[in-house]
Motif scaffolding. Structure first.
Motif, PDB file in Angstrom:
ATOM      1  N   LEU A 135      26.836  33.585  25.661  1.00 21.79           N
ATOM      2  CA  LEU A 135      26.525  32.772  26.903  1.00 21.79           C
ATOM      3  C   LEU A 135      26.059  33.569  27.979  1.00 21.79           C
ATOM      4  CD1 LEU A 135      29.551  30.268  26.696  1.00 21.79           C
ATOM      5  CD2 LEU A 135      27.220  29.714  26.410  1.00 21.79           C
ATOM      6  N   GLU A 136      26.818  34.856  28.263  1.00 21.77           N
ATOM      7  CA  GLU A 136      26.344  35.609  29.613  1.00 21.77           C
ATOM      8  C   GLU A 136      24.942  36.163  29.198  1.00 21.77           C
ATOM      9  OE1 GLU A 136      27.791  39.885  31.184  1.00 21.77           O
ATOM     10  OE2 GLU A 136      28.003  39.796  29.213  1.00 21.77           O
ATOM     11  N   ALA A 137      24.461  36.575  27.986  1.00 22.37           N
ATOM     12  CA  ALA A 137      23.203  36.973  27.638  1.00 22.37           C
ATOM     13  C   ALA A 137      22.068  35.585  27.809  1.00 22.37           C
ATOM     14  CB  ALA A 137      23.195  37.359  26.345  1.00 22.37           C
ATOM     15  N   ALA A 138      22.531  34.513  27.150  1.00 26.00           N
ATOM     16  CA  ALA A 138      21.815  33.413  27.533  1.00 26.00           C
ATOM     17  C   ALA A 138      21.591  32.914  28.816  1.00 26.00           C
ATOM     18  CB  ALA A 138      22.180  32.267  26.879  1.00 26.00           C
ATOM     19  N   LEU A 139      22.445  32.929  29.657  1.00 22.98           N
ATOM     20  CA  LEU A 139      22.477  32.862  31.206  1.00 22.98           C
ATOM     21  C   LEU A 139      21.725  33.874  32.257  1.00 22.98           C
ATOM     22  CD1 LEU A 139      26.122  31.335  31.689  1.00 22.98           C
ATOM     23  CD2 LEU A 139      23.862  30.172  31.544  1.00 22.98           C
ATOM     24  N   THR A 140      21.696  35.132  31.363  1.00 21.43           N
ATOM     25  CA  THR A 140      20.806  36.279  32.112  1.00 21.43           C
ATOM     26  C   THR A 140      19.612  36.087  31.629  1.00 21.43           C
ATOM     27  OG1 THR A 140      23.000  37.330  31.756  1.00 21.43           O
ATOM     28  CG2 THR A 140      20.814  38.519  32.404  1.00 21.43           C
ATOM     29  N   ALA A 141      19.152  35.938  30.946  1.00 17.49           N
ATOM     30  CA  ALA A 141      17.601  36.017  30.261  1.00 17.49           C
ATOM     31  C   ALA A 141      17.269  34.971  29.320  1.00 17.49           C
ATOM     32  CB  ALA A 141      17.417  37.505  29.895  1.00 17.49           C
ATOM     33  N   ALA A 142      16.269  34.493  29.559  1.00 17.95           N
ATOM     34  CA  ALA A 142      15.787  33.271  28.559  1.00 17.95           C
ATOM     35  C   ALA A 142      15.652  33.902  27.216  1.00 17.95           C
ATOM     36  CB  ALA A 142      14.317  32.632  29.189  1.00 17.95           C
ATOM     37  N   GLU A 143      15.017  34.964  27.265  1.00 16.30           N
ATOM     38  CA  GLU A 143      14.590  35.544  25.773  1.00 16.30           C
ATOM     39  C   GLU A 143      16.126  36.018  24.858  1.00 16.30           C
ATOM     40  OE1 GLU A 143      13.885  36.855  28.652  1.00 16.30           O
ATOM     41  OE2 GLU A 143      14.283  39.058  28.928  1.00 16.30           O
TER      42      GLU A 143
END
Length: 898
Positions: free
Chosen positions: A76-84
């Motif tokens: 979730l952290e990664a998805a909310l940080t960057a769309a890729e």
């Protein structure tokens, strides 16, 4: 069929929800919560200073450990940080606002709530510092004031750098807080007030706010700012500062703002054990309504429970409408989070949820039909598996239909039906691998294949793709069987292809050999400590539970484990029969004896040393250990005897091990050298140094000879060499020991440098379990502060209690010499005389550590004691001069008279 049977036996419908395997549903939950949150904070009626409005800024994912909650939060952290970084099947979000995800793993926190909460606050502020690039004036000023009050002498810059918070952002927050202080000082026209003088600036700002000065209100116009800044800046005040942080964020220009998304992982480490810390975290959530919090833990968040009133600040369904469980729904199920609900189950059920589920499952007269004692047994046996709960409820109803009253013992079992359903769609080879893997707490494809005695991995590969196997890609061995399935497999008495006792014994032998090969043949340059400990834990349990007489590689692993003084917990669970029950009492095999030997060695860090002596004596009395491991037991018993002051017994044990010439002979020779030093025979101790080498820790022994002579420079050189040699041999435990010794010696001569050396020592000790060394470091801190008004005597008294409780009387001499140094510097002649008397009492009976009494005389420039038997290397005259010189130098530095 089971559901229909329950349906016609109860008015309540029973549902079993699948453990999640597709995280798309969890993403949908987060996306919906975030969209709702963004719409709410855009509303013109939204006010961050409103402390009465219900809070809906929390989403909770809960479930048993190992089902992927932490992995989900990382994704979730990664998805909310960057769309890729967002999985394609999750789809694109509807929002366009700038987000700032901040993930905090609460499992990394220490045991005391204060430092935990500081880390949480600093992590959030550091993330904002990097994203916004500007000070948040009122909060930063309050934070600076808190830090100066709570951590005097430790700059915020140094703490952030030392703890490694936020990596490259470590210098940004201190700069911004400094800028905030300077900004307020400039705006309030405080000439000559430096930026770091937060207290003066705060007082001026509060006064201006009270007088309603426009400049002050423009800087910090939150209605409660003045009251917050006037409060004593302690931990309690810090927990309210997020109100200032949220207010500052709310007044940023739209193009400059970012919506924080705080992800709090492993919340059970606070909620389950430290309600005080939970209160601080709840206060953080309540005071930051502009921030969305995503929390993961093993159980549901109980804030909506009115029964917690008084334990937490805000409780009940009115305060937390999204956290309340609907009264007509079963608590554990994912559907308990109805539209608008904020609690979502992941995977299996936690024990609390199992109990709640069973309590609500069958109800008679408004009371649970299944009693608490039965629920406890079912919960323990289920390991959170919903299917086991289903079968247990069916069994409960079957027993009642026979006219009998169900009792707890009826449910202390596994269900053949559970195993039958598990095995029904597995091939013969997969069932064989399943049984072999059930011997292991965790495994990879190679371990499972070798334990099964197969030459190809395909059956293991197919098995791990089944839902009964859980995968943790970050673990050393990524796979483990669901605990309920594992228990059912190992107690299988019904399957047509069930194993015999011989089959289980042969599989255990194969599994033990596979573990040893994996440890010895790792592709790394050297087997890692983590792999060693993991192999030992599993290997000891296998050898003990299955009475494997050939210890094999476990002997080498035991010596490798004990070589570096790190002492991770090793002891496997209580010895059990292959069916997972029927404990075997006592020590019956060499594996039993080895497990007890290592447990006694490790536990001595937490037990009185006499308990260690007793345990090791019991192991030796069994005569179950081979010769090499017998020497290990004798050596560590001799060490415990030395710690207890039983130096004659220690000397006999060390001599026995040294004469045997085995692996521990160098350490035993070091022990004999140390015993000679303890007896005051420094020439004999010094003569042994050239024979010791690295394994005998020659540099450390040399340092321990030099510092009692007051030869600080040579002692420093020796301990620095010991530390360097430990680093060269990748021995972190020994490096920490050498560093503490170095800090101790430096503390006599250079208290400023000693501060740095002690900070480094505590950093090295942070992940080690070395009780005696840690207590010695505390003693070094007393020596560093000797002659000052920093409560040296009071701290020494408290430390004396810890040392006594630990069964480490040798450390009492160090405490007394620290006090002698303190009194000599202050010229407190009566106190010094009393300390010398105590030292004489401690050393008179055996003469051991008599040189401490001599040193105390030398510190006070008193005549050499006539009863002294110490053999100094260069006579007592030069030693006296060096110690008295250290006292006079410190007194001169502090401006005290002797």
């Amino acid at each position: 069929m089971a559901d229909l049977r329950v349906l016609f036996s109860s008015n309540d419908r029973f549902e079993v929800d699948e453990a999640f395997t597709n995280r798309q549903r969890q993403w949908a939950v987060v996306a919906a919560a975030l969209e709702e949150h963004l719409q709410r904070i855009k509303d013109a009626a939204f006010d961050v200073e409103d402390l009465e409005a219900p809070r809906t800024n929390v989403t909770v994912f809960h479930g048993v450990g190992g089902v992927g909650k932490s992995t989900l939060l990382r994704k979730l952290e990664a998805a909310l940080t960057a769309a890729e970084d967002r999985p394609a099947h999750w789809g694109a979000p509807a929002w366009t606002e700038r987000l700032l995800p901040i993930r905090i793993d609460l499992a990394r926190s220490a045991s005391t709530g204060g430092s935990d909460f500081e880390r949480v606050i600093l992590t959030i502020r550091l993330a904002l510092a990097g994203a916004l690039g500007r000070p948040l004036t009122s909060f930063d000023l309050a934070l600076r004031q808190y830090w100066e009050h709570t951590h005097p002498g430790e700059p915020l810059e140094e703490y952030v750098r030392r703890t490694g918070l936020m990596g490259r952002l470590s210098t940004v927050l201190p700069q911004q807080t400094q800028a905030a202080v300077s900004e307020v000082a400039h705006a309030l026209q405080l000439p000559g007030v430096v930026g770091s003088a937060a207290g003066k600036v705060t007082a001026a700002l509060v006064k201006a706010l009270r007088e309603r000065h426009e400049r002050a209100r423009a800087l910090a116009g939150a209605s409660r700012t003045a009251s917050l800044l006037e409060a004593t800046p302690d931990l309690e005040a810090l927990s309210y500062y997020p109100h200032l942080l949220e207010w500052e964020l709310s007044r940023l220009p739209p193009k400059k703002t970012a919506t924080p998304i705080v992800l709090l992982d492993t919340f059970e480490d606070t909620a389950d054990r430290h309600r005080d810390f939970e209160r601080l975290l709840q206060r953080l959530v309540w005071l930051m309504p502009n921030t969305l919090f995503i929390i993961s833990g093993r159980s549901r968040l109980s804030w909506a429970d009115p029964a917690l009133h008084g334990e937490l600040d805000w409780t009940g369904p009115i305060a937390w409408p999204g956290l309340a469980a609907p009264a007509d729904q079963v608590v554990p199920g994912p559907r308990a989070a109805e539209p608008g609900g904020r609690q979502h189950l992941i995977g299996d059920l936690s024990p609390e949820d199992c109990d709640a589920h069973l309590a609500r499952r069958l109800v008679a007269g408004g009371q649970p039909l299944i009693g608490a004692d039965i629920r406890d047994v079912i919960t323990a046996r289920s390991h959170g598996l919903p299917l086991h709960l289903d079968l247990a409820v069916s069994r409960f109803l079957e027993i009642r239909r026979t006219g009998q009253i169900p009792v707890a013992a009826d449910f202390d079992c596994t269900f053949p039906a559970l195993l039958a359903r598990t095995l029904s769609d597995l091939t013969g080879e997969e069932r064989h691998v399943l049984r072999s893997a059930s011997l292991l707490d965790a495994f990879d494809l190679d371990l499972a294949t070798r334990a099964a005695g197969l030459t190809h991995q395909a059956p293991a590969r197919r098995l791990v793709d089944r839902p009964l196997v859980t995968e943790d890609p970050y673990a050393l061995w990524p796979y483990h069987l669901h605990a309920a399935i594992r228990s059912a497999v190992r107690s299988d008495d019904h399957s047509e292809d069930r194993w015999t006792d011989t089959d289980w014994h042969q599989a255990a032998t194969r599994a033990l050999a596979a573990l040893g090969d994996q440890w010895a043949n790792t592709t790394d340059l050297a087997p890692s400590r983590r792999l060693l400990v993991a192999c030992l834990r599993q290997g000891l349990r296998l050898a003990r539970d299955h009475r494997l007489n050939d210890l094999g590689w476990l002997t080498d692993a035991a010596f490798t484990y004990t070589d570096d003084s790190i002492w991770e917990p090793l002891a496997p669970p209580t010895s059990t029969a292959p069916d997972g029950r029927d404990p075997r009492p006592g020590l019956a095999t060499s594996a039993d004896a080895l497990a007890e030997l290592l447990s006694a060695i490790v536990r001595r860090q937490h037990e009185h040393r006499q308990r260690t002596v007793d345990r090791l004596t019991a192991v030796l009395d069994t005569n179950l250990l081979p010769a090499e491991l017998t020497e290990m037991a004798v050596y560590y018993r001799a060490k415990a005897h030395k710690d207890l002051g039983s130096n004659a017994a220690s000397r006999a044990g060390m001599q026995h091990v040294a004469d045997a010439g085995g692996r521990l002979a160098p350490k035993a020779r070091r022990g004999l050298a140390n015993l000679a030093r303890i007896a005051g025979d420094f020439p004999t101790a010094l003569a042994a140094v050239p024979t010791l080498g690295w394994k005998g820790r020659h540099h450390k022994v040399l340092g321990d000879i030099h510092w009692p002579h007051g030869d600080i420079d040579q002692a420093i050189t020796a301990f620095e060499a010991a530390r360097a040699e430990a680093e060269q041999h990748d021995a972190p435990g020994e490096r920490a020991i050498a560093q503490v010794r170095l800090a101790l010696v430096v503390a006599f001569a250079d208290p400023v440098r000693a501060d740095d050396e002690l900070a480094f020592a505590y950093q090295l000790l942070d992940h080690l379990d070395q009780r005696a060394t840690t207590l010695l470091a505390h003693t070094a801190a007393l020596i560093k502060d000797a002659g000052t008004d920093r409560n040296v005597t009071g701290r020494a008294q408290a430390l004396h209690t810890e040392v006594t409780d630990a069964g480490l009387p040798w450390l009492i001499r160090f405490l007394q010499i620290a006090l002698a140094f303190h009194h000599a510097i202050q010229g407190a002649h009566q106190d010094l005389a009393a300390t010398i008397d105590r030292l004489h009492e401690l050393t008179a009976a055996t003469g051991d550590f008599a040189y401490f009494t001599d040193i105390a005389h030398f510190m006070g420039n008193l005549p050499h004691p006539s009863h002294s038997t110490v053999r100094w290397l260069d006579g007592h005259g030069p030693v006296r001069e060096r110690w008295h010189a250290l006292v006079t130098a410190r007194a001169r530095q502090l401006g005290t008279s002797q």
